[in-house]
Structure formats: structure tokens, C-alpha cells
Enzyme design. Structure first.
Site, PDB file in Angstrom:
ATOM      1  N   HIS A 452       0.812  -1.216   0.000  1.00  0.00           N
ATOM      2  CA  HIS A 452       0.000   0.000   0.000  1.00  0.00           C
ATOM      3  C   HIS A 452       0.850   1.273   0.000  1.00  0.00           C
ATOM      4  O   HIS A 452       0.596   2.182   0.797  1.00  0.00           O
ATOM      5  CB  HIS A 452      -0.923   0.019   1.230  1.00  0.00           C
ATOM      6  CG  HIS A 452      -1.909  -1.092   1.263  1.00  0.00           C
ATOM      7  ND1 HIS A 452      -2.620  -1.435   2.403  1.00  0.00           N
ATOM      8  CD2 HIS A 452      -2.330  -1.945   0.302  1.00  0.00           C
ATOM      9  CE1 HIS A 452      -3.417  -2.455   2.135  1.00  0.00           C
ATOM     10  NE2 HIS A 452      -3.260  -2.784   0.864  1.00  0.00           N
TER      11      HIS A 452
HETATM   12  C1  LIG Z   1       0.162  -7.461  -4.804  1.00  0.00           C
HETATM   13  C2  LIG Z   1      -0.744  -6.355  -4.397  1.00  0.00           C
HETATM   14  C3  LIG Z   1      -1.848  -6.630  -3.591  1.00  0.00           C
HETATM   15  C4  LIG Z   1      -2.695  -5.590  -3.187  1.00  0.00           C
HETATM   16  N1  LIG Z   1      -3.833  -5.896  -2.501  1.00  0.00           N
HETATM   17  C5  LIG Z   1      -4.738  -4.917  -2.263  1.00  0.00           C
HETATM   18  C6  LIG Z   1      -6.009  -5.220  -1.701  1.00  0.00           C
HETATM   19  O1  LIG Z   1      -6.358  -6.380  -1.514  1.00  0.00           O
HETATM   20  N2  LIG Z   1      -6.850  -4.191  -1.434  1.00  0.00           N
HETATM   21  C7  LIG Z   1      -6.512  -2.897  -1.688  1.00  0.00           C
HETATM   22  O2  LIG Z   1      -7.296  -2.001  -1.386  1.00  0.00           O
HETATM   23  N3  LIG Z   1      -5.316  -2.587  -2.228  1.00  0.00           N
HETATM   24  C8  LIG Z   1      -4.453  -3.566  -2.559  1.00  0.00           C
HETATM   25  N4  LIG Z   1      -3.287  -3.253  -3.176  1.00  0.00           N
HETATM   26  C9  LIG Z   1      -2.996  -1.847  -3.438  1.00  0.00           C
HETATM   27  C10 LIG Z   1      -3.818  -1.238  -4.564  1.00  0.00           C
HETATM   28  O3  LIG Z   1      -3.937  -2.118  -5.647  1.00  0.00           O
HETATM   29  C11 LIG Z   1      -3.152   0.085  -4.950  1.00  0.00           C
HETATM   30  O4  LIG Z   1      -3.169   0.953  -3.847  1.00  0.00           O
HETATM   31  C12 LIG Z   1      -3.818   0.795  -6.116  1.00  0.00           C
HETATM   32  O5  LIG Z   1      -3.890  -0.030  -7.240  1.00  0.00           O
HETATM   33  C13 LIG Z   1      -3.065   2.072  -6.420  1.00  0.00           C
HETATM   34  O6  LIG Z   1      -3.581   2.663  -7.573  1.00  0.00           O
HETATM   35  P1  LIG Z   1      -2.721   3.689  -8.420  1.00  0.00           P
HETATM   36  O7  LIG Z   1      -3.601   4.117  -9.538  1.00  0.00           O
HETATM   37  O8  LIG Z   1      -2.189   4.694  -7.499  1.00  0.00           O
HETATM   38  O9  LIG Z   1      -1.478   2.845  -8.959  1.00  0.00           O
HETATM   39  P2  LIG Z   1      -1.423   1.552  -9.887  1.00  0.00           P
HETATM   40  O10 LIG Z   1      -2.709   0.796  -9.852  1.00  0.00           O
HETATM   41  O11 LIG Z   1      -0.209   0.812  -9.506  1.00  0.00           O
HETATM   42  O12 LIG Z   1      -1.284   2.134 -11.357  1.00  0.00           O
HETATM   43  C14 LIG Z   1      -0.160   2.820 -11.831  1.00  0.00           C
HETATM   44  C15 LIG Z   1      -0.028   2.521 -13.317  1.00  0.00           C
HETATM   45  O13 LIG Z   1       0.884   3.420 -13.895  1.00  0.00           O
HETATM   46  C16 LIG Z   1       1.724   2.721 -14.770  1.00  0.00           C
HETATM   47  N5  LIG Z   1       2.963   3.492 -14.875  1.00  0.00           N
HETATM   48  C17 LIG Z   1       3.884   3.727 -13.921  1.00  0.00           C
HETATM   49  N6  LIG Z   1       4.892   4.478 -14.408  1.00  0.00           N
HETATM   50  C18 LIG Z   1       4.585   4.737 -15.693  1.00  0.00           C
HETATM   51  C19 LIG Z   1       5.241   5.458 -16.738  1.00  0.00           C
HETATM   52  N7  LIG Z   1       6.408   6.075 -16.537  1.00  0.00           N
HETATM   53  N8  LIG Z   1       4.646   5.514 -17.965  1.00  0.00           N
HETATM   54  C20 LIG Z   1       3.454   4.907 -18.186  1.00  0.00           C
HETATM   55  N9  LIG Z   1       2.806   4.191 -17.240  1.00  0.00           N
HETATM   56  C21 LIG Z   1       3.367   4.118 -16.013  1.00  0.00           C
HETATM   57  C22 LIG Z   1       1.895   1.366 -14.115  1.00  0.00           C
HETATM   58  O14 LIG Z   1       2.351   0.388 -15.003  1.00  0.00           O
HETATM   59  C23 LIG Z   1       0.496   1.113 -13.589  1.00  0.00           C
HETATM   60  O15 LIG Z   1      -0.306   0.488 -14.533  1.00  0.00           O
HETATM   61  C24 LIG Z   1      -2.416  -4.263  -3.594  1.00  0.00           C
HETATM   62  C25 LIG Z   1      -1.320  -3.987  -4.397  1.00  0.00           C
HETATM   63  C26 LIG Z   1      -0.485  -5.017  -4.820  1.00  0.00           C
HETATM   64  C27 LIG Z   1       0.691  -4.697  -5.690  1.00  0.00           C
END
Ligand SMILES: Cc1cc2nc3c(=O)[nH]c(=O)nc-3n(C[C@H](O)[C@H](O)[C@H](O)COP(=O)(O)OP(=O)(O)OC[C@H]3O[C@@H](n4cnc5c(N)ncnc54)[C@H](O)[C@@H]3O)c2cc1C
Length: 515
Positions: A452
Site C-alpha cells: 500500500h
Molecule cells: C500485490 C498487491 C496486492 C494488493 N492488494 C490490495 C487489496 O487487496 N486491497 C486494496 O485495497 N489494495 C491492494 N493493493 C494496493 C492497490 O492495488 C493500490 O493501492 C492501487 O492499485 C493504487 O492505484 P494507483 O492508480 O495509485 O497505482 P497503480 O494501480 O499501480 O497504477 C499505476 C499505473 O501506472 C503505470 N505506470 C507507472 N509508471 C509509468 C510510466 N512512466 N509511464 C506509463 N505508465 C506508467 C503502471 O504500469 C500502472 O499500470 C495491492 C497492491 C499489490 C501490488
């Protein structure tokens, strides 16, 4: 030329791309570094850890953590359309009312519980439904009863104003399959003529002219040459708590002291970019079980067929089936630890599949006082940044002390019926480990991330915050960040649904800006 360029097609990016293209007059380009993956393990809930260290994971580890025996903690994050939402454990837990009220009180004006609740409700009633597991494992049921035996009250709403209590976890699943933002938000929007999705597109920097973001540079399919995508409106970073500060820093928006020595031209000195990395550290009791089949034997052709044809069987388990949010000391106002029951031995940070039957009762530190940094190591966009959460580094050792209280509480729960009847000895740390020192050694040797990360582009009203309460990057026009990185502190829950909420609200801010 698009109106809006979104960087990152993960949780926030999928929500935002979908919401912003509801207006046919607005054109949106979504750039995602990873691929559109069809891996079966994405759909099979029990298989999520099989995605670690594959081509849909960035493959990060932390820097050596001094308070964790100098270990480099395995740090998965999704690199594919769907981002971490396509590899997460599907648990939907948004935290406690006071988490959001604290955001507002600390300067994130307009982000108190009453302000954010409508955005949560909008998502839950539409594209992000709170599902339940088709079957509950007998060990999860036993845990829920055992927790009540030590005085933790049962709750059928772990997402209420107060999340205190023990209960079964709502999940982002439908008919036993993962149902993420990719399915609920992006899929229905995919064919809109005003949405362009480019995958395998690594954004290398934001194009800034006269103090304004005018687009981004990116590389397709690992090609060394750069392309540019310009926009008439704004750039929104949704690259996550690691990716968003990385892209800002590569663009010269970040701490001058760290960027200049790497040869990065500093466009805007912003020391807060990449600071305040907070994460949920977790550590569990691994316990041998008897008289019950755990997920260690879930992988079979029969179970795969059951899952594929009927959406049932052990492969539908998300592992984290039941949790308890508890106050480790009675004088606290809200829970500071979470106990999480998985009907399987979660070993080796999820990299090794278990061979014997057992359960994991994890203790999660909900409000860490320790915080660290994300910093680029070089000007090369392909190089993974240095992730240093500085776990357990708070000077008075409160984080460690809270986890130790949590481990003791976890043992008390394990000793209660009906759970006790299924247990057959603690594997780790082992019944001999009783003193604070012994438990501390266990914490240091085996704590891991609950995945997280947040806080690295902190929202606030002070000059040191990275984004203002409408998520605009201070010092650069037409640039926003909308993802887990803007959270000023972690919610006492999990981060996925809160990220959905942030993106829902960001869509409103962007629409308001160009209205
Ligand atoms: C293994 C795992 C288990 C988890 N379990 C849970 C759970 O059960 N419940 C829960 O609430 N949360 C869980 N989480 C956390 C939750 O999934 C994240 O907090 C959430 O997805 C964050 O969203 P985000 O949009 O900030 O980032 P992300 O969903 O990580 O999205 C970021 C995106 O940006 C892309 N990106 C990054 N840099 C670049 C770049 N330079 N150019 C283009 N694209 C780029 C990445 O490839 C990715 O697709 C878990 C996370 C993981 C990894």
C-alpha cells in the site's frame, strides 16, 4: 492533439479515463507502460501472487532496510493495463471516518469524510461494486468466531464510519473472478471514439513550457526513440505512488539536491516530490493446521475446471478472507492494527508456493509513523527508482511496539475455539518466541509490505505539499496528480478503493477546470 493526457492505466487511470470520456466533446489519451495482459492468473483470485516477478510486475525491491535486518523487501506493483488493481488481493476496505477527517484537518480542505463519502458511494453503486466471496473458507469463519471470543465485536460493515470489529472482507470480484476497475470502468469506455489507449508506452517525462505542462514524451515498446503527445488541456499523472514521483523527478520537478547531481535539469525545485513514502508493513504468525484443507492444495485440474465453469471452489479465494480492525490500546480513538486471516501459509513474501497445510494470521500496522522516500537513481527513465520506506524507523520505536502488541493479540485469537481446534503448532516465530526481543527479531526477519505505498506527492495547503486540494501540482500549471501518491496519510484500511475515490473526484476537478 488530445484534451487530456493520462499517464498510467492502473486503478486511478482507468477510473479517470472512463469518467472523462463520458463527455463526447473531450478527447483523452491514456498511456500505460505495461501491456494488455490476458494472463489467467489475473482472473483467478487465488493466483495473484503468481504474478509477482513476471512481466506484468515492475519487479521492484526496496533498498536494504536497516530495521529489517538490511533486507531488500519484495515490492510488487502492477505493470499492465489495470495496474496494481489487476494483481491485488481484491480486498475492499476504505478505512475509518477519522482518516479522512484528519486529511481535511491537516490541510486537504474538502477531503473530510462527508466530502469524500459521495464519491465512494458513486463508485460502489456503479463501476466498483462491493462483492463477496462465493464461498468462505472454514478457517476464515473460525477466525471470525475466535476473534469474538477475545472481545472483538462482529461487524457486517467493515466499510462503515467506524471499521472497528471483525468480519468478512468485501472483494472486487464477480462470479468468482477478479472484477477490477479494468472491468468496471475502462471496459465500458474502451470503444468510445474520444478515448485512445496506448499500451507498452513508457512515459519518460512531462513536457513543460513556460511553467505549463503541454504534453508528455514517451517510448513505445522499449524503443529508444522518444515520441511526444501534446494536449490542449492538462496532463494527469496516475502512475502510482512510485511511478508518479518518478515521472515528476525525471521531468525536473522534485528536490533540486537530489536531481541536479544526476544531470537532470531542475524545472521546479519541489522537495516534497518523492518524500513522505508511507506503506503498510505486515508480519504474521504462520501456523500449521490439521483436519482442514487449505489453499496449499487448491491448484488442481479439478479446481481449475470448477472455477472456470462455475466460478466456485478454492481458486476463488482472495487469501485475505477475513479481517479484524482493533485498537491495540483501549485509550486509542480508532483501530491501529489489523489482523488478517489467510487460509494458507503465505511464505517468502509470496514468492514460494506452500507445500504443507497451514494458515497465516497477519498483523498490519495501520498508521505507521515511519516514512521514507522514492528517488530516481539516474536520468534514465528505464531504471527503477530507489524505494526506501524506512520501515520501523520512527525514533521512539512506536511502530515496532504496536506490531508486537498485535502479534500478542493474534496469538490470543489463535488460542480460542473454534480456531484452536484446527491449529497444530506455530511454525513462525514459534511458541518459544515470547519476549519482546524475540518478537522484535521475528519482525525484523520476516516483515513484508502489504503493498500500500502512498503519500509521495502529498496533498495539502502548505507550501511543502506537492499538490493542492484540487490535485494541481504546485509550481506547474495544467498538471495534476491523481492516484495513491496524493494521500497525505494512509487510511486505516487498504488503498485501492480510496484511490478509486480520489480518481472519481479528480474527474470532477478536471471537468470543472475545462468547463
Ligand atoms: C500485490 C498487491 C496486492 C494488493 N492488494 C490490495 C487489496 O487487496 N486491497 C486494496 O485495497 N489494495 C491492494 N493493493 C494496493 C492497490 O492495488 C493500490 O493501492 C492501487 O492499485 C493504487 O492505484 P494507483 O492508480 O495509485 O497505482 P497503480 O494501480 O499501480 O497504477 C499505476 C499505473 O501506472 C503505470 N505506470 C507507472 N509508471 C509509468 C510510466 N512512466 N509511464 C506509463 N505508465 C506508467 C503502471 O504500469 C500502472 O499500470 C495491492 C497492491 C499489490 C501490488
Amino acid at each position: 492533439m488530445h484534451d487530456v493526457v493520462i499517464v498510467g492505466g492502473g486503478t486511478a487511470g482507468c477510473v479517470l479515463a472512463s469518467r472523462l470520456t463520458e463527455d463526447p466533446a473531450r478527447s483523452v489519451l491514456l498511456l500505460e507502460a505495461g501491456a494488455r495482459s490476458r494472463k489467467l492468473e489475473i482472473k483467478i483470485p487465488a493466483a495473484f501472487s503468481r504474478l509477482y516477478r513476471t512481466n506484468v510486475d515492475w519487479g521492484d525491491s526496496t533498498t536494504p532496510q536497516p530495521r529489517l535486518d538490511d533486507r531488500e523487501v519484495v515490492f510488487p506493483r502492477g505493470r499492465m493495463l489495470g495496474g496494481s488493481a489487476a494483481m491485488n488481493a481484491m480486498m475492499i476496505l476504505r478505512g475509518h471516518r477519522s482518516d479522512y477527517d484528519a486529511w481535511a484537518a491537516a490541510g486537504s480542505t474538502g477531503w473530510g469524510w462527508e466530502d469524500v463519502e459521495p464519491a465512494f458511494a458513486r463508485s460502489a453503486q456503479g463501476a466498483f461494486p462491493l462483492g463477496s466471496l462465493p464461498e468462505q473458507h472454514v478457517l476464515a469463519e473460525a477466525f471470525v468466531h475466535a476473534a469474538q471470543a477475545v472481545g472483538i465485536p462482529f461487524t457486517d460493515d467493515l466499510n462503515g464510519e467506524s471499521n472497528e470489529g471483525v468480519g468478512f472482507v468485501p472483494v472486487s470480484q464477480r462470479r468468482g473472478r477478479r472484477f477490477s476497475v479494468l472491468d468496471g470502468y475502462l471496459r465500458p469506455a474502451r470503444r468510445r471514439p474520444n478515448l485512445t489507449i496506448a499500451t507498452d508506452a513508457l512515459v519518460t517525462r512531462i513536457l513543460v513550457e513556460d511553467g505549463r505542462a503541454v504534453g508528455v514524451a514517451y517510448r513505445l515498446d522499449g524503443e529508444p526513440s522518444e515520441q511526444e503527445a501534446r494536449c490542449a488541456g492538462e496532463v494527469v499523472l496516475c502512475a502510482g505512488a512510485i511511478g508518479s514521483p518518478q515521472v515528476l523527478q525525471l521531468s525536473g520537478i522534485g528536490p533540486r539536491d537530489a536531481l541536479a547531481p544526476l544531470g537532470i535539469d531542475v524545472v521546479h525545485d519541489a522537495p516534497g516530490v518523492g518524500a513522505n513514502l508511507v506503506d503498510h508493513l505486515t508480519n504474521g504468525l504462520l501456523v500449521r493446521t490439521r483436519g482442514v484443507e487449505t489453499l496449499a492444495s487448491a491448484e488442481s485440474l479439478r479446481n481449475l475446471v470448477r472455477w472456470a465453469l462455475r466460478g466456485r471452489g478454492p481458486l476463488t479465494s482472495n487469501l485475505g478472507e477475513a479481517v479484524a480492525f482493533v485498537r491495540s490500546q483501549p485509550e486509542l480513538d480508532a483501530p491501529d492494527i489489523e489482523l488478517l486471516l489467510a487460509p494458507v501459509l503465505f511464505e517468502d513474501e509470496g514468492l514460494t508456493q506452500p507445500t504443507e497445510h497451514g494458515l497465516t494470521l497477519a498483523v498490519v500496522l495501520l498508521l505507521p509513523r515511519s516514512a521514507g522516500t522514492v528517488l530516481v537513481r539516474s536520468a534514465d527513465p528505464a531504471e527503477l527508482p530507489a524505494i526506501d520506506p524506512r520501515y520501523l524507523s520512527d525514533p521512539d520505536g512506536q511502530d515496532e511496539a504496536t506490531l508486537i502488541r498485535g502479534l500478542r493479540l493474534a496469538r490470543r485469537v489463535l488460542a480460542q475455539e473454534p480456531l484452536a481446534a484446527f491449529t497444530d503448532g506455530e511454525i513462525l516465530p514459534g511458541e518459544d518466541a515470547q519476549s519482546d526481543d524475540e518478537l522484535r527479531a521475528h519482525l525484523r526477519a520476516l516483515s513484508q509490505t502489504l503493498y500500500h505505498p502512498a503519500g509521495t506527492c502529498r496533498m495539502g495547503s502548505d507550501a511543502g505539499s506537492v499538490v493542492d486540494p484540487e490535485l494541481r501540482v504546485r509550481g506547474i500549471e495544467r498538471l495534476r496528480v491523481a492516484d495513491a501518491s496524493v494521500m497525505p496519510t494512509l487510511p486505516r484500511g487498504h488503498t485501492n478503493w480510496p484511490t478509486v475515490m480520489i480518481a472519481e473526484r479528480a474527474a470532477g476537478f478536471v471537468a470543472g477546470a475545462d468547463a
